[in-house]
Scaffold this motif. Sequence first.
Motif, PDB file in Angstrom:
ATOM      1  N   LYS A   1       0.939  -1.172  -0.143  1.00 57.46           N
ATOM      2  CA  LYS A   1      -0.150   0.011   0.009  1.00 57.46           C
ATOM      3  C   LYS A   1       0.730   1.429  -0.040  1.00 57.46           C
ATOM      4  CE  LYS A   1      -3.962  -2.057   2.241  1.00 57.46           C
ATOM      5  NZ  LYS A   1      -4.697  -1.960   3.521  1.00 57.46           N
ATOM      6  N   LYS A   2       1.876   1.346   0.820  1.00 55.53           N
ATOM      7  CA  LYS A   2       2.920   2.565   0.767  1.00 55.53           C
ATOM      8  C   LYS A   2       3.415   2.733  -0.368  1.00 55.53           C
ATOM      9  CE  LYS A   2       4.529   2.569   5.453  1.00 55.53           C
ATOM     10  NZ  LYS A   2       5.672   2.492   6.472  1.00 55.53           N
ATOM     11  N   ARG A   3       3.768   1.511  -1.239  1.00 53.28           N
ATOM     12  CA  ARG A   3       4.704   1.635  -2.526  1.00 53.28           C
ATOM     13  C   ARG A   3       3.674   2.199  -3.428  1.00 53.28           C
ATOM     14  NH1 ARG A   3       7.169  -3.935  -1.467  1.00 53.28           N
ATOM     15  NH2 ARG A   3       9.051  -3.203  -0.459  1.00 53.28           N
ATOM     16  N   GLU A   4       2.504   1.720  -3.379  1.00 51.95           N
ATOM     17  CA  GLU A   4       1.333   2.137  -4.466  1.00 51.95           C
ATOM     18  C   GLU A   4       1.070   3.731  -4.164  1.00 51.95           C
ATOM     19  OE1 GLU A   4      -1.963  -0.393  -3.906  1.00 51.95           O
ATOM     20  OE2 GLU A   4      -0.860  -2.089  -4.854  1.00 51.95           O
TER      21      GLU A   4
ATOM     22  N   LYS B   1       3.855   5.516  -5.821  1.00 49.69           N
ATOM     23  CA  LYS B   1       3.884   5.705  -7.278  1.00 49.69           C
ATOM     24  C   LYS B   1       2.970   6.545  -7.766  1.00 49.69           C
ATOM     25  CE  LYS B   1       5.603   0.875  -7.849  1.00 49.69           C
ATOM     26  NZ  LYS B   1       5.423  -0.252  -8.678  1.00 49.69           N
ATOM     27  N   GLY B   2       1.801   6.400  -7.087  1.00 47.26           N
ATOM     28  CA  GLY B   2       0.762   7.725  -7.418  1.00 47.26           C
ATOM     29  C   GLY B   2       1.227   9.142  -6.970  1.00 47.26           C
ATOM     30  N   LYS B   3       1.908   9.334  -6.083  1.00 45.25           N
ATOM     31  CA  LYS B   3       2.630  10.465  -5.952  1.00 45.25           C
ATOM     32  C   LYS B   3       3.600  10.806  -6.641  1.00 45.25           C
ATOM     33  CE  LYS B   3       1.806  11.071  -0.760  1.00 45.25           C
ATOM     34  NZ  LYS B   3       2.492  11.165   0.333  1.00 45.25           N
ATOM     35  N   ASP B   4       4.697  10.064  -7.364  1.00 43.75           N
ATOM     36  CA  ASP B   4       5.541  10.137  -8.314  1.00 43.75           C
ATOM     37  C   ASP B   4       4.828  10.443  -9.657  1.00 43.75           C
ATOM     38  OD1 ASP B   4       7.341   9.775  -6.211  1.00 43.75           O
ATOM     39  OD2 ASP B   4       8.027   7.785  -6.913  1.00 43.75           O
ATOM     40  N   ASP B   5       3.769   9.738 -10.045  1.00 46.57           N
ATOM     41  CA  ASP B   5       3.166   9.956 -11.315  1.00 46.57           C
ATOM     42  C   ASP B   5       2.539  11.408 -11.270  1.00 46.57           C
ATOM     43  OD1 ASP B   5       3.963   7.463 -11.998  1.00 46.57           O
ATOM     44  OD2 ASP B   5       2.004   6.687 -11.546  1.00 46.57           O
ATOM     45  N   GLY B   6       2.166  11.878 -10.300  1.00 44.14           N
ATOM     46  CA  GLY B   6       1.327  13.239 -10.269  1.00 44.14           C
ATOM     47  C   GLY B   6       2.540  14.118 -10.308  1.00 44.14           C
TER      48      GLY B   6
ATOM     49  N   GLU C   1      16.123  14.822  -6.420  1.00 42.70           N
ATOM     50  CA  GLU C   1      17.359  14.273  -5.471  1.00 42.70           C
ATOM     51  C   GLU C   1      16.585  13.974  -3.954  1.00 42.70           C
ATOM     52  OE1 GLU C   1      20.304  17.489  -5.024  1.00 42.70           O
ATOM     53  OE2 GLU C   1      20.438  17.506  -7.404  1.00 42.70           O
ATOM     54  N   GLU C   2      15.674  14.689  -3.647  1.00 44.43           N
ATOM     55  CA  GLU C   2      14.927  14.544  -2.213  1.00 44.43           C
ATOM     56  C   GLU C   2      14.144  13.345  -2.277  1.00 44.43           C
ATOM     57  OE1 GLU C   2      12.747  17.988  -0.984  1.00 44.43           O
ATOM     58  OE2 GLU C   2      14.209  19.349  -0.909  1.00 44.43           O
ATOM     59  N   ARG C   3      13.464  12.853  -3.341  1.00 41.22           N
ATOM     60  CA  ARG C   3      12.884  11.782  -3.571  1.00 41.22           C
ATOM     61  C   ARG C   3      13.754  10.534  -3.674  1.00 41.22           C
ATOM     62  NH1 ARG C   3       9.925  13.446  -8.310  1.00 41.22           N
ATOM     63  NH2 ARG C   3       9.111  15.689  -7.611  1.00 41.22           N
ATOM     64  N   ALA C   4      14.758  10.565  -4.294  1.00 40.21           N
ATOM     65  CA  ALA C   4      15.735   9.476  -4.439  1.00 40.21           C
ATOM     66  C   ALA C   4      16.335   9.253  -2.949  1.00 40.21           C
ATOM     67  CB  ALA C   4      16.844   9.985  -5.440  1.00 40.21           C
TER      68      ALA C   4
END
Length: 181
Positions: A83-86, A89-94, A107-110
Amino acid sequence: MSLQNLYYKRTAATAKACYVCYKPTTIVLATIDTTDFLYTCLVHLTDPGFATRIKDDDSDKKAGVNAEEIARVKQEWEEKQKKKREKEKGKDDGDKADGPAKGENDEERAQQKASEESLDKKPEAAGVGQPTTSPKPMHERYVLHRRIFDLRLAEHRRRRQAAQARTLAPRLPGTPSNTMS
């Protein structure tokens, strides 16, 4: 003051003489409230003429965690991680739809992903091998042979009588000092 014939095996920091053979030992048999304790060798603990170990099967079963519980907890944890990963991924796509102009955020996300992956690995290793609740340390329980226990009772009785005699001694009359002539 009545003693119960139930002793717990404990380890002392300093070695003292064994109750039977006077060899130095750190193993102590003590009552629950430590009103009585005696140092004993490991050899004497295995001797049925001295003491007998009481096996408590019920506590052994309660302390251990069975495989079903481990599998259930592991499955729940994996579902939470999915659930956390999904969500991520939803945030990253947005964020990608907004545009790649934000280089600092990438860089912060990495860094966040790297830290989360390291956290993901640690709980898996700890969760599989170890139970969720740590079992209580149980001391081995022993019952002294009835003659040995009678010796302990006699020793306590002698100590109690000696203490009573010391308290009564000052109140007793002294011996006469005049001689009869």
